[in-house]
Every structure is written in C-alpha cells, then in structure tokens.
Design a protein around this motif. Sequence first.
Motif, PDB file in Angstrom:
ATOM      1  N   MET A  80       0.835  -1.200   0.000  1.00 12.45           N
ATOM      2  CA  MET A  80       0.000   0.000   0.000  1.00 12.45           C
ATOM      3  C   MET A  80       0.873   1.254   0.000  1.00 12.45           C
ATOM      4  SD  MET A  80      -3.149  -1.165   0.204  1.00 12.45           S
ATOM      5  CE  MET A  80      -4.097   0.236   0.738  1.00 12.45           C
ATOM      6  N   ILE A  81       0.458   2.250  -0.788  1.00  8.85           N
ATOM      7  CA  ILE A  81       1.156   3.528  -0.789  1.00  8.85           C
ATOM      8  C   ILE A  81       0.776   4.294   0.470  1.00  8.85           C
ATOM      9  CG2 ILE A  81       1.329   5.781  -1.924  1.00  8.85           C
ATOM     10  CD1 ILE A  81       1.058   4.340  -4.584  1.00  8.85           C
ATOM     11  N   ARG A  82       1.786   4.793   1.172  1.00  7.21           N
ATOM     12  CA  ARG A  82       1.578   5.559   2.398  1.00  7.21           C
ATOM     13  C   ARG A  82       2.021   6.994   2.143  1.00  7.21           C
ATOM     14  NH1 ARG A  82      -1.428   1.795   4.356  1.00  7.21           N
ATOM     15  NH2 ARG A  82      -0.392  -0.065   5.152  1.00  7.21           N
ATOM     16  N   GLU A  83       1.056   7.875   1.968  1.00  5.56           N
ATOM     17  CA  GLU A  83       1.379   9.287   1.778  1.00  5.56           C
ATOM     18  C   GLU A  83       1.408   9.947   3.154  1.00  5.56           C
ATOM     19  OE1 GLU A  83       0.033  11.217  -1.623  1.00  5.56           O
ATOM     20  OE2 GLU A  83      -0.930   9.445  -2.444  1.00  5.56           O
ATOM     21  N   LYS A  84       1.258  11.261   3.197  1.00  3.70           N
ATOM     22  CA  LYS A  84       1.158  11.935   4.490  1.00  3.70           C
ATOM     23  C   LYS A  84      -0.133  11.467   5.152  1.00  3.70           C
ATOM     24  CE  LYS A  84       3.548  16.042   2.844  1.00  3.70           C
ATOM     25  NZ  LYS A  84       3.402  17.419   2.375  1.00  3.70           N
ATOM     26  N   GLN A 102       9.122  -3.895   7.192  1.00  2.00           N
ATOM     27  CA  GLN A 102       9.925  -3.004   6.374  1.00  2.00           C
ATOM     28  C   GLN A 102       9.030  -2.139   5.513  1.00  2.00           C
ATOM     29  OE1 GLN A 102      10.709  -3.206   2.769  1.00  2.00           O
ATOM     30  NE2 GLN A 102       9.101  -4.702   2.410  1.00  2.00           N
ATOM     31  N   ALA A 103       9.618  -1.071   4.977  1.00  5.61           N
ATOM     32  CA  ALA A 103       8.917  -0.169   4.071  1.00  5.61           C
ATOM     33  C   ALA A 103       9.886   0.246   2.977  1.00  5.61           C
ATOM     34  CB  ALA A 103       8.409   1.059   4.819  1.00  5.61           C
ATOM     35  N   ALA A 104       9.356   0.447   1.786  1.00  4.43           N
ATOM     36  CA  ALA A 104      10.159   0.963   0.680  1.00  4.43           C
ATOM     37  C   ALA A 104       9.841   2.444   0.524  1.00  4.43           C
ATOM     38  CB  ALA A 104       9.838   0.215  -0.606  1.00  4.43           C
ATOM     39  N   VAL A 105      10.861   3.228   0.273  1.00  2.00           N
ATOM     40  CA  VAL A 105      10.693   4.662   0.069  1.00  2.00           C
ATOM     41  C   VAL A 105      11.136   4.968  -1.361  1.00  2.00           C
ATOM     42  CG1 VAL A 105      11.358   6.956   0.848  1.00  2.00           C
ATOM     43  CG2 VAL A 105      11.179   5.087   2.502  1.00  2.00           C
ATOM     44  N   VAL A 150       4.731  14.277   6.848  1.00  3.56           N
ATOM     45  CA  VAL A 150       5.723  13.554   6.058  1.00  3.56           C
ATOM     46  C   VAL A 150       5.136  12.271   5.486  1.00  3.56           C
ATOM     47  CG1 VAL A 150       7.737  14.487   7.269  1.00  3.56           C
ATOM     48  CG2 VAL A 150       6.651  12.422   8.130  1.00  3.56           C
ATOM     49  N   ALA A 151       5.600  11.913   4.295  1.00  4.42           N
ATOM     50  CA  ALA A 151       5.137  10.687   3.655  1.00  4.42           C
ATOM     51  C   ALA A 151       5.378   9.501   4.580  1.00  4.42           C
ATOM     52  CB  ALA A 151       5.866  10.472   2.328  1.00  4.42           C
ATOM     53  N   GLY A 152       4.366   8.698   4.746  1.00  7.44           N
ATOM     54  CA  GLY A 152       4.488   7.508   5.575  1.00  7.44           C
ATOM     55  C   GLY A 152       4.391   7.756   7.062  1.00  7.44           C
TER      56      GLY A 152
END
Length: 191
Positions: A80-84, A102-105, A150-152
């Motif tokens: 899932m995309i995690r924006e602000k 983990q998360a990918a940026v 902030v994003a995520g």
Amino acid sequence: MSFQIILGSASMARRQLLKEMGYEFSLMTADIDERSIRKEKPEELADAIISRLKSRGQLEESTEEKLLITADTVVVSKGMIREKPSSKEEARDFIKGYSGSQAAVVGSVLVTNLKTGKRKGGWERAEVYFHDIPDEVIDTLVEEAITLNVAGGLTLENPLILRFVEAVIGTGDAVMGLPKALTERLIQEAL
C-alpha cells in the motif's frame, strides 16, 4: 557557470540536504494538493510553481540560469502507498505496520531549467527495516505533529525512531526526500 536554485518544497529535510550539498537557494511552494496529481504527471507540481513565478514577475529575462528543483516521496508498506497521514489514527496505523517489518521509500526529483525549459528527472528507491516498535513509542511519535507532515508518517532522522531502525538499504538522503547524488546529476544535466 552561475545559476540560481529555487527549491519547490516546504520540506525541512529537503532544505537541509540541499544546504549540505553546498547550495544557496530560495523557496517556492505550489500550494496544491499533491495527492490529486501524483498519479498523473510529476511535472504538474513544477508547472504549478512556474505559473506562480510568472504571475509574480519572477521569471524575467536574466543572464543567470535558474533551476527549479521539485521532489516527491512516497512510502510503500505491505503493498500500500503511504502518503502523508490524514489523521493521528492513520499515522498510528502506518507506524504500527512498520513495526517488525519493512517499508520501501521511493523519491523522485525533477530539475527544470527555467531559462531553457530543459527538464531532467529521476527516482531512487531505498528500503527501511524496523525492529519491533513499542506502543508507547508509537504513541509519542503520533503526538508529535511532524508525523502528519511527512510521507508515511515517519522521519528517519527522528532520534526516537532511529533506535528501532534495523537497516537501511539505499541512502538515508533518499529516505529523507532528496537523494543527493541523483539531484546533483540532474542539476548538471539540466544546465
């Protein structure tokens, strides 16, 4: 070669990274809903800023080149995309999701030469692996207003979260929103 830089971002992390690269710059933001344009064209953020510069008469002819740097960052966790985060509850959910995971940026950068119109863009990906993050730490992080900006919902440079980062695959500056090596290359290509 003499040139001016305009950073098209309100991000404190991006300002710091550009300063660390040795550049002086001015700031201009687009004041638009970035979520609404993200799936279309990344150039729209730069175009909105260029439009503001024109309306203020700040794009008059000059012998010095001006470069506009715009950047965007998204976090991807569990597909899932995690924006602000739009609320403290969403920020809490995001951070809980990173715990023990983990998360990918993915950070993108676009450099626009305002004199020639030349545009150079690129992106960089990094992965962040987290130890388990205790609920009380998540609660403290969520109460800090920064999580909503902030994003995520997380800043890697926050000392409170840093001790729960197991590893970063890629560069820390990519995670912070302005990959230095990529940005430097794009600046040179846009000149």
